[in-house]
Each structure stands twice: as structure tokens, then as C-alpha cells.
Design a protein around this motif. Structure first.
Motif, PDB file in Angstrom:
ATOM      1  N   THR A 151       0.842  -1.197   0.000  1.00  0.00           N
ATOM      2  CA  THR A 151       0.000   0.000   0.000  1.00  0.00           C
ATOM      3  C   THR A 151       0.879   1.249   0.000  1.00  0.00           C
ATOM      4  N   ASP A 152       0.469   2.269  -0.763  1.00  0.00           N
ATOM      5  CA  ASP A 152       1.184   3.545  -0.803  1.00  0.00           C
ATOM      6  C   ASP A 152       0.758   4.415   0.372  1.00  0.00           C
ATOM      7  N   TYR A 153       1.748   5.071   0.993  1.00  0.00           N
ATOM      8  CA  TYR A 153       1.485   5.975   2.102  1.00  0.00           C
ATOM      9  C   TYR A 153       2.213   7.289   1.875  1.00  0.00           C
ATOM     10  N   GLU A 154       1.668   8.339   2.469  1.00  0.00           N
ATOM     11  CA  GLU A 154       2.262   9.666   2.412  1.00  0.00           C
ATOM     12  C   GLU A 154       2.250  10.232   3.830  1.00  0.00           C
ATOM     13  N   PHE A 155       3.407  10.663   4.292  1.00  0.00           N
ATOM     14  CA  PHE A 155       3.530  11.200   5.641  1.00  0.00           C
ATOM     15  C   PHE A 155       4.121  12.600   5.601  1.00  0.00           C
ATOM     16  N   VAL A 156       3.737  13.421   6.568  1.00  0.00           N
ATOM     17  CA  VAL A 156       4.364  14.725   6.772  1.00  0.00           C
ATOM     18  C   VAL A 156       4.700  14.854   8.252  1.00  0.00           C
ATOM     19  N   ILE A 157       5.725  15.646   8.529  1.00  0.00           N
ATOM     20  CA  ILE A 157       6.207  15.844   9.891  1.00  0.00           C
ATOM     21  C   ILE A 157       6.266  17.343  10.165  1.00  0.00           C
ATOM     22  N   VAL A 181       6.683  12.596   2.522  1.00  0.00           N
ATOM     23  CA  VAL A 181       7.449  11.382   2.292  1.00  0.00           C
ATOM     24  C   VAL A 181       6.483  10.375   1.696  1.00  0.00           C
ATOM     25  N   PHE A 182       6.799   9.902   0.497  1.00  0.00           N
ATOM     26  CA  PHE A 182       5.981   8.901  -0.180  1.00  0.00           C
ATOM     27  C   PHE A 182       6.704   7.564  -0.093  1.00  0.00           C
ATOM     28  N   ILE A 183       5.988   6.535   0.364  1.00  0.00           N
ATOM     29  CA  ILE A 183       6.607   5.224   0.490  1.00  0.00           C
ATOM     30  C   ILE A 183       5.514   4.156   0.454  1.00  0.00           C
ATOM     31  N   SER A 184       5.881   2.982  -0.002  1.00  0.00           N
ATOM     32  CA  SER A 184       4.952   1.853  -0.049  1.00  0.00           C
ATOM     33  C   SER A 184       5.431   0.759   0.886  1.00  0.00           C
TER      34      SER A 184
END
Length: 95
Positions: free
Chosen positions: A69-75, A90-93
Motif C-alpha cells: 500500500t502507498d502511504y504519504e507522511f508529513v512531519i 514522504v511517499f513510500i509503499s
């Protein structure tokens, strides 16, 4: 204050993603009271708070995720009086 260029990295497994970042080079960690990690959807601009960390934490493990699954995070960084803007997403699967 912003952590936009703080070398944010992400590493994934099937069900977890480790987010890591470096401290700001010119702002004392004593001035930063903590960090917030958000799951972010750039298509809808919706954000979901996943964690609030103290200023000694420069990493966070996001667990119980779906595989492949693709995820997108911000800090963001916080002081006692305000929250910074988002770091670059940050885009990561997961694997």
C-alpha cells in the motif's frame, strides 16, 4: 522554524514504516518541544495525526499498516507557541 530539509528518510516492511529525520542545524532542540507525524492525502489535503513525540525523538515507527500500500507522511516541529509548516511529504509503499 521548519524541518523541510532535515534529511527525512523512510524504510518499509510489509506492515510498518520507519520515519527518521535529523535535528535542525541552527535551532536548538531545546527550542523545539516536539514533533507531530501525520498521514497525509495530498489529493484531498486531509491529514490524520498519527503521533506526537517529544523533542528527543528523531524517528517514529508507524505500525499495523496494510501490505503493498502507498502511504504519504508529513512531519511538523512544535515549540511552546506554534507548529511549523509541513516538511516535504514522504511517499513510500509497504512491501
Amino acid at each position: 522554524m521548519c524541518i523541510r530539509d532535515r534529511n527525512i528518510t523512510a524504510t518499509s516492511t510489509q506492515e510498518a514504516i520507519l520515519l527518521q529525520w535529523s535535528a535542525h542545524p541552527t535551532i536548538s532542540q531545546a527550542q523545539i518541544s516536539g514533533y507531530k507525524i501525520y498521514n497525509f492525502n495530498s489529493m484531498t489535503n486531509e491529514k490524520v495525526l498519527l503521533a506526537e513525540l517529544d523533542n528527543n525523538n528523531l524517528s517514529h515507527l508507524v505500525e499495523n499498516l496494510d501490505a503493498n500500500t502507498d502511504y504519504e507522511f508529513v512531519i511538523t516541529a512544535q515549540t511552546d507557541s506554534y507548529e511549523s509548516g509541513f516538511a516535504y511529504p514522504v511517499f513510500i509503499s509497504t512491501k
